[in-house]
Scaffold this motif. Structure first.
Motif, PDB file in Angstrom:
ATOM      1  N   GLU A  40       0.829  -1.210   0.000  1.00 50.05           N
ATOM      2  CA  GLU A  40       0.000   0.000   0.000  1.00 50.05           C
ATOM      3  C   GLU A  40       0.864   1.260   0.000  1.00 50.05           C
ATOM      4  O   GLU A  40       0.551   2.228  -0.701  1.00 50.05           O
ATOM      5  CB  GLU A  40      -0.929   0.006   1.215  1.00 50.05           C
ATOM      6  N   ARG A  41       1.955   1.253   0.758  1.00 47.07           N
ATOM      7  CA  ARG A  41       2.870   2.407   0.751  1.00 47.07           C
ATOM      8  C   ARG A  41       3.509   2.591  -0.623  1.00 47.07           C
ATOM      9  O   ARG A  41       3.659   3.716  -1.100  1.00 47.07           O
ATOM     10  CB  ARG A  41       3.935   2.254   1.837  1.00 47.07           C
ATOM     11  N   GLU A  42       3.892   1.488  -1.252  1.00 48.56           N
ATOM     12  CA  GLU A  42       4.492   1.569  -2.592  1.00 48.56           C
ATOM     13  C   GLU A  42       3.492   2.141  -3.595  1.00 48.56           C
ATOM     14  O   GLU A  42       3.844   2.975  -4.424  1.00 48.56           O
ATOM     15  CB  GLU A  42       4.982   0.195  -3.050  1.00 48.56           C
ATOM     16  N   THR A  43       2.241   1.717  -3.497  1.00 45.36           N
ATOM     17  CA  THR A  43       1.213   2.222  -4.403  1.00 45.36           C
ATOM     18  C   THR A  43       0.987   3.717  -4.180  1.00 45.36           C
ATOM     19  O   THR A  43       0.943   4.495  -5.142  1.00 45.36           O
ATOM     20  CB  THR A  43      -0.107   1.449  -4.213  1.00 45.36           C
ATOM     21  N   LEU A  44       0.844   4.126  -2.916  1.00 42.49           N
ATOM     22  CA  LEU A  44       0.644   5.544  -2.618  1.00 42.49           C
ATOM     23  C   LEU A  44       1.841   6.375  -3.069  1.00 42.49           C
ATOM     24  O   LEU A  44       1.676   7.490  -3.556  1.00 42.49           O
ATOM     25  CB  LEU A  44       0.391   5.752  -1.120  1.00 42.49           C
ATOM     26  N   SER A  45       3.040   5.836  -2.948  1.00 48.55           N
ATOM     27  CA  SER A  45       4.242   6.601  -3.315  1.00 48.55           C
ATOM     28  C   SER A  45       4.254   6.982  -4.795  1.00 48.55           C
ATOM     29  O   SER A  45       4.933   7.931  -5.188  1.00 48.55           O
ATOM     30  CB  SER A  45       5.508   5.838  -2.939  1.00 48.55           C
ATOM     31  N   LEU A  46       3.474   6.282  -5.617  1.00 43.17           N
ATOM     32  CA  LEU A  46       3.365   6.639  -7.031  1.00 43.17           C
ATOM     33  C   LEU A  46       2.698   8.000  -7.219  1.00 43.17           C
ATOM     34  O   LEU A  46       2.833   8.626  -8.263  1.00 43.17           O
ATOM     35  CB  LEU A  46       2.584   5.568  -7.792  1.00 43.17           C
ATOM     36  N   PHE A  47       1.952   8.446  -6.187  1.00 45.04           N
ATOM     37  CA  PHE A  47       1.227   9.717  -6.247  1.00 45.04           C
ATOM     38  C   PHE A  47       1.885  10.769  -5.364  1.00 45.04           C
ATOM     39  O   PHE A  47       1.245  11.745  -4.969  1.00 45.04           O
ATOM     40  CB  PHE A  47      -0.234   9.498  -5.824  1.00 45.04           C
ATOM     41  N   CYS A  48       3.159  10.559  -5.049  1.00 47.60           N
ATOM     42  CA  CYS A  48       3.902  11.456  -4.165  1.00 47.60           C
ATOM     43  C   CYS A  48       5.221  11.862  -4.817  1.00 47.60           C
ATOM     44  O   CYS A  48       5.718  11.184  -5.703  1.00 47.60           O
ATOM     45  CB  CYS A  48       4.242  10.748  -2.848  1.00 47.60           C
ATOM     46  N   GLN A  49       5.743  12.951  -4.318  1.00 42.21           N
ATOM     47  CA  GLN A  49       7.087  13.360  -4.709  1.00 42.21           C
ATOM     48  C   GLN A  49       7.697  14.149  -3.571  1.00 42.21           C
ATOM     49  O   GLN A  49       6.984  14.654  -2.701  1.00 42.21           O
ATOM     50  CB  GLN A  49       7.063  14.177  -5.983  1.00 42.21           C
ATOM     51  N   GLU A  50       9.006  14.230  -3.563  1.00 42.02           N
ATOM     52  CA  GLU A  50       9.674  15.069  -2.581  1.00 42.02           C
ATOM     53  C   GLU A  50       9.919  16.430  -3.197  1.00 42.02           C
ATOM     54  O   GLU A  50      10.104  16.549  -4.406  1.00 42.02           O
ATOM     55  CB  GLU A  50      10.989  14.438  -2.131  1.00 42.02           C
ATOM     56  N   ARG A  51       9.901  17.444  -2.351  1.00 47.43           N
ATOM     57  CA  ARG A  51      10.117  18.815  -2.820  1.00 47.43           C
ATOM     58  C   ARG A  51      10.959  19.545  -1.789  1.00 47.43           C
ATOM     59  O   ARG A  51      10.688  19.464  -0.587  1.00 47.43           O
ATOM     60  CB  ARG A  51       8.778  19.528  -2.991  1.00 47.43           C
ATOM     61  N   LEU A  52      11.951  20.259  -2.249  1.00 49.92           N
ATOM     62  CA  LEU A  52      12.795  21.067  -1.377  1.00 49.92           C
ATOM     63  C   LEU A  52      12.314  22.512  -1.447  1.00 49.92           C
ATOM     64  O   LEU A  52      12.103  23.050  -2.535  1.00 49.92           O
ATOM     65  CB  LEU A  52      14.257  20.977  -1.819  1.00 49.92           C
ATOM     66  N   VAL A  53      12.108  23.120  -0.278  1.00 51.23           N
ATOM     67  CA  VAL A  53      11.664  24.508  -0.189  1.00 51.23           C
ATOM     68  C   VAL A  53      12.729  25.270   0.587  1.00 51.23           C
ATOM     69  O   VAL A  53      13.125  24.851   1.676  1.00 51.23           O
ATOM     70  CB  VAL A  53      10.295  24.605   0.530  1.00 51.23           C
ATOM     71  N   VAL A  54      13.208  26.372   0.033  1.00 48.46           N
ATOM     72  CA  VAL A  54      14.268  27.143   0.682  1.00 48.46           C
ATOM     73  C   VAL A  54      13.689  28.075   1.742  1.00 48.46           C
ATOM     74  O   VAL A  54      12.504  28.426   1.705  1.00 48.46           O
ATOM     75  CB  VAL A  54      15.104  27.941  -0.335  1.00 48.46           C
ATOM     76  N   SER A  55      14.519  28.466   2.664  1.00 49.57           N
ATOM     77  CA  SER A  55      14.121  29.364   3.745  1.00 49.57           C
ATOM     78  C   SER A  55      13.457  30.621   3.192  1.00 49.57           C
ATOM     79  O   SER A  55      13.973  31.257   2.269  1.00 49.57           O
ATOM     80  CB  SER A  55      15.352  29.740   4.575  1.00 49.57           C
ATOM     81  N   GLY A  56      12.291  30.951   3.718  1.00 44.93           N
ATOM     82  CA  GLY A  56      11.566  32.140   3.291  1.00 44.93           C
ATOM     83  C   GLY A  56      10.637  31.925   2.113  1.00 44.93           C
ATOM     84  O   GLY A  56       9.806  32.784   1.800  1.00 44.93           O
ATOM     85  N   GLU A  57      10.739  30.780   1.458  1.00 44.05           N
ATOM     86  CA  GLU A  57       9.895  30.505   0.289  1.00 44.05           C
ATOM     87  C   GLU A  57       8.464  30.191   0.725  1.00 44.05           C
ATOM     88  O   GLU A  57       8.218  29.470   1.686  1.00 44.05           O
ATOM     89  CB  GLU A  57      10.455  29.320  -0.499  1.00 44.05           C
ATOM     90  N   LEU A  58       7.522  30.754  -0.001  1.00 41.83           N
ATOM     91  CA  LEU A  58       6.101  30.542   0.254  1.00 41.83           C
ATOM     92  C   LEU A  58       5.675  29.210  -0.365  1.00 41.83           C
ATOM     93  O   LEU A  58       5.891  28.982  -1.557  1.00 41.83           O
ATOM     94  CB  LEU A  58       5.295  31.692  -0.353  1.00 41.83           C
ATOM     95  N   LEU A  59       5.096  28.349   0.441  1.00 42.81           N
ATOM     96  CA  LEU A  59       4.584  27.071  -0.064  1.00 42.81           C
ATOM     97  C   LEU A  59       3.214  27.284  -0.700  1.00 42.81           C
ATOM     98  O   LEU A  59       2.950  26.828  -1.801  1.00 42.81           O
ATOM     99  CB  LEU A  59       4.514  26.051   1.071  1.00 42.81           C
ATOM    100  N   PHE A  60       2.329  27.983   0.016  1.00 41.14           N
ATOM    101  CA  PHE A  60       1.042  28.372  -0.539  1.00 41.14           C
ATOM    102  C   PHE A  60       0.497  29.549   0.254  1.00 41.14           C
ATOM    103  O   PHE A  60       0.916  29.817   1.368  1.00 41.14           O
ATOM    104  CB  PHE A  60       0.031  27.219  -0.594  1.00 41.14           C
ATOM    105  N   SER A  61      -0.470  30.262  -0.364  1.00 43.26           N
ATOM    106  CA  SER A  61      -1.089  31.430   0.259  1.00 43.26           C
ATOM    107  C   SER A  61      -2.521  31.121   0.674  1.00 43.26           C
ATOM    108  O   SER A  61      -3.187  30.268   0.073  1.00 43.26           O
ATOM    109  CB  SER A  61      -1.123  32.607  -0.723  1.00 43.26           C
ATOM    110  N   GLU A  62      -2.971  31.864   1.673  1.00 44.17           N
ATOM    111  CA  GLU A  62      -4.352  31.754   2.116  1.00 44.17           C
ATOM    112  C   GLU A  62      -5.287  31.972   0.922  1.00 44.17           C
ATOM    113  O   GLU A  62      -5.059  32.855   0.104  1.00 44.17           O
ATOM    114  CB  GLU A  62      -4.605  32.810   3.199  1.00 44.17           C
ATOM    115  N   TRP A  63      -6.292  31.154   0.808  1.00 44.32           N
ATOM    116  CA  TRP A  63      -7.326  31.140  -0.221  1.00 44.32           C
ATOM    117  C   TRP A  63      -6.886  30.530  -1.551  1.00 44.32           C
ATOM    118  O   TRP A  63      -7.680  30.456  -2.481  1.00 44.32           O
ATOM    119  CB  TRP A  63      -7.940  32.523  -0.449  1.00 44.32           C
ATOM    120  N   ASP A  64      -5.635  30.081  -1.651  1.00 44.97           N
ATOM    121  CA  ASP A  64      -5.220  29.341  -2.847  1.00 44.97           C
ATOM    122  C   ASP A  64      -6.046  28.066  -2.964  1.00 44.97           C
ATOM    123  O   ASP A  64      -6.490  27.506  -1.959  1.00 44.97           O
ATOM    124  CB  ASP A  64      -3.746  28.928  -2.770  1.00 44.97           C
ATOM    125  N   ASP A  65      -6.210  27.578  -4.183  1.00 44.79           N
ATOM    126  CA  ASP A  65      -6.819  26.267  -4.386  1.00 44.79           C
ATOM    127  C   ASP A  65      -5.858  25.203  -3.867  1.00 44.79           C
ATOM    128  O   ASP A  65      -4.642  25.329  -4.009  1.00 44.79           O
ATOM    129  CB  ASP A  65      -7.096  26.024  -5.870  1.00 44.79           C
TER     130      ASP A  65
END
Length: 134
Positions: free
Chosen positions: A17-42
């Motif tokens: 099940e973890r292997e199957t779910l991992s097909l729909f995942c990815q890793e992402r690196l976010v640098v200090s101060g970077e906005l991941l998302f804003s309020e009211w974003d989809d």
């Protein structure tokens, strides 16, 4: 080894099940101060912090109101996906306090998984309830 192996939220899943779910995942690196998302974003994904930390906040006319900090093995973006009062809209802005390694899980994958594995849904709801009461 799956990229989900160290994520406590998925401890109840089998290796397959973890292997199957991992097909729909990815890793992402976010640098200090970077906005991941804003309020009211989809919303289109759930995030799990693998390392580093994020800050959830709201911009207000009198300044930034910090809601909470999100550290390793914690979720970001769960409310927009699971809170019926905020369907698919981000409830706060989230940005990196320091360099952050994230696991990005597509919304349809985590929603389907939570229907099949109620214990995962329950864990996410518990997190939301704690945050709403902060």
């Amino acid at each position: 080894m799956s990229i989900l192996d160290s994520v406590e939220l998925f401890d109840s899943l089998s290796n397959t099940e973890r292997e199957t779910l991992s097909l729909f995942c990815q890793e992402r690196l976010v640098v200090s101060g970077e906005l991941l998302f804003s309020e009211w974003d989809d919303a289109s994904a759930l995030y799990v912090v693998k390392s580093g930390s994020l800050k959830a906040y709201r911009d207000r006319s009198d300044g930034e109101k910090v809601l909470w900090y999100i550290g390793p093995n914690e979720l970001a973006g769960e409310m927009a996906l699971f809170d019926p009062d905020a369907p698919k809209k981000r409830m706060a802005s989230v940005k990196a306090v320091e360099k952050v390694l994230l696991l990005v899980i597509m919304d349809y994958a985590i929603l389907e998984l939570s229907k099949k594995h109620h214990e995962i849904y329950d864990k996410i709801v518990d997190i939301m309830m704690k945050r709403k009461n902060m």
